[in-house]
Design an enzyme around this catalytic site. Structure first.
Site, PDB file in Angstrom:
ATOM      1  N   ASP A 125      37.948 128.430 -28.580  1.00 63.62           N
ATOM      2  CA  ASP A 125      36.710 127.713 -28.852  1.00 63.62           C
ATOM      3  C   ASP A 125      35.692 128.203 -27.822  1.00 63.62           C
ATOM      4  O   ASP A 125      36.070 128.652 -26.738  1.00 63.62           O
ATOM      5  CB  ASP A 125      36.952 126.208 -28.708  1.00 63.62           C
ATOM      6  CG  ASP A 125      35.661 125.415 -28.721  1.00 63.62           C
ATOM      7  OD1 ASP A 125      34.890 125.576 -29.677  1.00 63.62           O
ATOM      8  OD2 ASP A 125      35.428 124.663 -27.767  1.00 63.62           O
ATOM      9  N   ASP A 141      38.989 122.358 -26.183  1.00 65.04           N
ATOM     10  CA  ASP A 141      38.833 121.235 -25.259  1.00 65.04           C
ATOM     11  C   ASP A 141      38.325 119.963 -25.927  1.00 65.04           C
ATOM     12  O   ASP A 141      38.415 118.885 -25.353  1.00 65.04           O
ATOM     13  CB  ASP A 141      37.862 121.604 -24.129  1.00 65.04           C
ATOM     14  CG  ASP A 141      36.428 121.718 -24.639  1.00 65.04           C
ATOM     15  OD1 ASP A 141      36.227 122.357 -25.693  1.00 65.04           O
ATOM     16  OD2 ASP A 141      35.523 121.147 -23.999  1.00 65.04           O
ATOM     17  N   ASP A 157      38.327 120.313 -31.819  1.00 66.98           N
ATOM     18  CA  ASP A 157      39.295 121.406 -31.735  1.00 66.98           C
ATOM     19  C   ASP A 157      40.716 120.946 -32.058  1.00 66.98           C
ATOM     20  O   ASP A 157      41.601 121.783 -32.273  1.00 66.98           O
ATOM     21  CB  ASP A 157      39.300 122.019 -30.325  1.00 66.98           C
ATOM     22  CG  ASP A 157      37.962 122.638 -29.959  1.00 66.98           C
ATOM     23  OD1 ASP A 157      37.344 123.250 -30.849  1.00 66.98           O
ATOM     24  OD2 ASP A 157      37.535 122.493 -28.806  1.00 66.98           O
TER      25      ASP A 157
END
Length: 662
Positions: free
Chosen positions: A344, A542, A546
């Site tokens: 990400d 995080d 996600d």
């Protein structure tokens, strides 16, 4: 420190140890070292018995029996428990039966030596298990039990369980921080090695985060509590390590099933070796029984069973001390196969703390008014971009008015009622075609080419403003990507940000595969596509958005300090200090663990097959069988214990890469 521990003159009293405390400590000591002491005592009794054989056979047998009882008690109890409770056989019962069988035909020394070496290998395996348990115990010892709460300028010692979010606690020099929080006054250096694995203390002052269980240095800190005691990062670490110990990898579960089936086959063949040769080949019963006992010893899968878990637990224990928390051996096993890592962007490759760089106004508004309205709309959002806009407005002294009917539009932006009109703020893709003028498109294109994230604000009359923000790339991100690529691992970026912003950051970091404008469900689909292409894929994230992608990946990796609860709960591996360079370390550790397990299994199988063949072709003595079988068990356990010594193989490569990526 507990105030009751001080005398009237301010000196610290010596802590009195009660008899009950002493007894409890003695019991813990016996539990920890009892199995090893029993094994050593068994060896001592065997030595005494052997020395008495020429003096008194009766006394020698008596000491052999004591050696049997002392050394074999733990394993006999485990074997009988499996037989009675689970109605199954295991390797413990095989070894006890073999030892008793050897003694029954007069081979007392061989049977006792078998018990001694088997109990010694069991004690060594228990040491591995206990080492991981002690890691948890040592973590728990670092968890503070009390805190000094400041209320109306009065300091009160309270249990950490009674702390509430918003309470102010005083952390004096040399004390442990009692709860996760934010420093509101004071400055000090804090040793965060219990959380991050880093030995260098971190400087803390007003506005900085501190974590429960970390050790304060020379300054006093006033900390506002942000998490209750059961939700602190420290508590999560303890819970994650406990989960890691309880979960067995697929290879170990297969080995345990194999052990039960294999044990039955060995018992059956041993019975056939006792019964058949005397009738078919006129072999003396005593010789047939002896060969059957040798077969029972050499064919037992002790070394095979010990090939996996000691190595796995050693690796997990070692990595936990370095800031890598695995939730189970299965994930360490999977990491060895990883061919691609998907990151990400926000909060993972970047710090997740964007700042406002540009403001463009429309509809006759000025930049100041655009910022004030945007901050008012975003004031109820927890998104990093929203927080950055609010902070920018506050730093300029703008008055923020709360909106009504606030609604999150996941993956797109927000909408709310403000001053009697419906306002929306979010991605440019949120706009309909009628609102996208040539002037607006030119502004957006220019800002995105500069690698900035663009948000557009509009009301019922059209676009009112454009705000550009830029996130800061993590200092170690470029190095982390370079380390993965050097290890032959493909790197991808998955982000909900605009394509141009994503491409600009990807180019800076050296990432080839870039997927932008993704909603949470799109990230899941991209992870599945990567799995189809590369096979085994890790996902690093995080945020709450996600979590689905982390679950879809072969191995989900969460940022420990910056990660959300959803990400931490879903992930299989947690980076405690958010150091992405350790992802390459974890893959290397997985490969090293897999290599050691392969070595163990190959060696154990080779020894078993060699000893069985030698027993049938030429015949070997029971002492040789005992030494060969139990010696191989000891060797595979010791080989697995090598993983307790954390070898930072990637650190040398990291040092050489540092100059290359800068």
């Amino acid at each position: 420190m507990d105030p009751s521990m001080h005398t009237a003159d301010g000196c610290v009293k010596e802590r009195e140890v009660s008899p009950l405390t002493s007894m409890a400590g003695g019991k813990q000591w016996l539990i920890r070292y009892g199995e090893a002491l029993a094994a050593l005592a068994s060896g001592l009794f065997i030595a005494i018995a052997w020395s008495l054989e020429g003096v008194s056979h009766l006394w020698a047998v008596s000491f052999y029996l004591i050696a049997f009882a002392v050394g074999g008690f733990v394993k006999a109890r485990e074997g009988l428990r499996t037989l009675i409770e689970e109605r199954d056989l295991d390797v413990n019962l095989l070894m006890i039966v073999a030892a008793i069988g050897a003694a029954s035909i007069g081979y007392w020394t061989e049977g006792a030596v078998l018990i001694f070496i088997f109990s010694l290998s069991g004690a060594l395996e228990s040491y591995t298990m206990d080492r991981s348990s002690r890691d948890i115990a040592s973590l728990k010892d670092l968890k503070p039990e009390t805190a000094i709460r400041l209320e109306d300028e009065v300091e009160t010692v309270v249990a950490i369980e009674s702390l509430n979010v918003g309470d102010i606690v005083v952390v004096k020099p040399g004390e442990r921080v009692p709860a996760d929080g934010v420093v509101i006054e004071g400055s000090s250096s804090v040793n965060q090695s219990s959380i991050t694995g880093e030995s260098v203390p971190a400087d803390k002052s007003a506005g900085d985060e501190v974590f429960a269980g970390t050790l304060n240095g020379q300054g006093a800190l006033f900390v506002q509590v942000t998490q209750p005691s059961e939700s602190t990062l420290f508590s999560k670490i303890i819970r994650l390590v406990q989960e890691a110990q309880s979960e067995k990898p697929a290879s170990q579960r297969f080995m345990e099933r194999f052990e039960r089936i294999y044990a039955r086959i060995v018992i059956l063949i041993s019975l056939l070796l006792i019964a058949v040769p005397p009738f078919l080949f006129n072999l003396p019963w005593e010789t047939a029984f002896y060969k059957a006992m040798v077969f029972l010893v050499v064919a037992s899968p002790c070394a095979l069973v010990a090939s996996i878990m000691p190595a796995m637990l050693s690796a997990i224990s070692s990595s936990a001390r370095k800031g890598l928390l695995f939730k189970g051996g299965a994930h360490l096993e999977n990491l060895a196969r990883i061919k691609a890592v998907a990151f990400d962007k926000t909060g993972t490759l970047t710090l997740g703390k964007p700042v406002v760089t540009d403001i463009r106004a429309f509809q006759g508004l000025d930049e100041s008014e655009v910022l004030r309205i945007a901050a008012s709309l975003e004031s109820l959002s927890g998104h990093p971009l929203a927080k950055a806009i609010v902070q920018e407005a506050q730093s300029r002294g703008k008055e923020i008015e709360r909106p009504s009917d606030f609604q999150m539009l996941t993956g797109w932006g927000i909408q709310a009622q403000w001053n009697g009109d419906l306002w929306k703020i979010g991605k440019p893709a949120f706009l309909n075609d009628s609102s996208r003028t040539e002037e607006l498109s030119a502004v957006i294109d220019q800002l995105e080419r500069e690698g900035k994230t663009v948000t557009v604000m509009h009301n019922s009359h059209g676009v009112t403003g454009v705000i550009a923000l830029r996130d800061t790339v993590r200092p170690e991100a470029k190095q982390a990507v370079a380390m993965l690529r050097q290890a032959g691992v493909q790197v991808a970026m998955l982000t909900g940000d605009q394509a141009r912003t994503a491409q600009a950051i990807a180019q800076e970091l050296g990432i080839e595969h870039v997927y932008a404008n993704l909603l949470p469900e799109d990230k899941v689909n991209r992870v599945k596509e990567l799995k189809e292409t590369f096979g085994y894929v890790a996902m690093v994230g995080d945020g709450v958005n996600d979590a689905p992608a982390l679950a879809a990946a072969t191995v989900g990796i969460a940022m420990g300090a910056a990660g959300s609860d959803a990400a931490l709960d879903t992930a299989d591996l947690v980076l405690l200090n958010d150091d992405t360079t350790k992802i390459a370390d974890s893959i290397a550790l997985g490969k090293r663990t897999a290599a050691i397990i392969r070595q163990n299994i190959s060696f154990a199988l080779a020894v078993i097959l060699l000893l069985i063949a030698a027993n049938f072709i030429q015949g070997i003595s029971l002492p040789i069988g005992v030494v060969g079988h139990e010696g191989s068990t000891l060797l595979v356990i010791l080989n697995g214990l090598r993983l307790l010594v954390h070898r930072d193989g990637n650190r040398a490569r990291q040092a050489s890469l540092t100059s290359a990526v800068e």
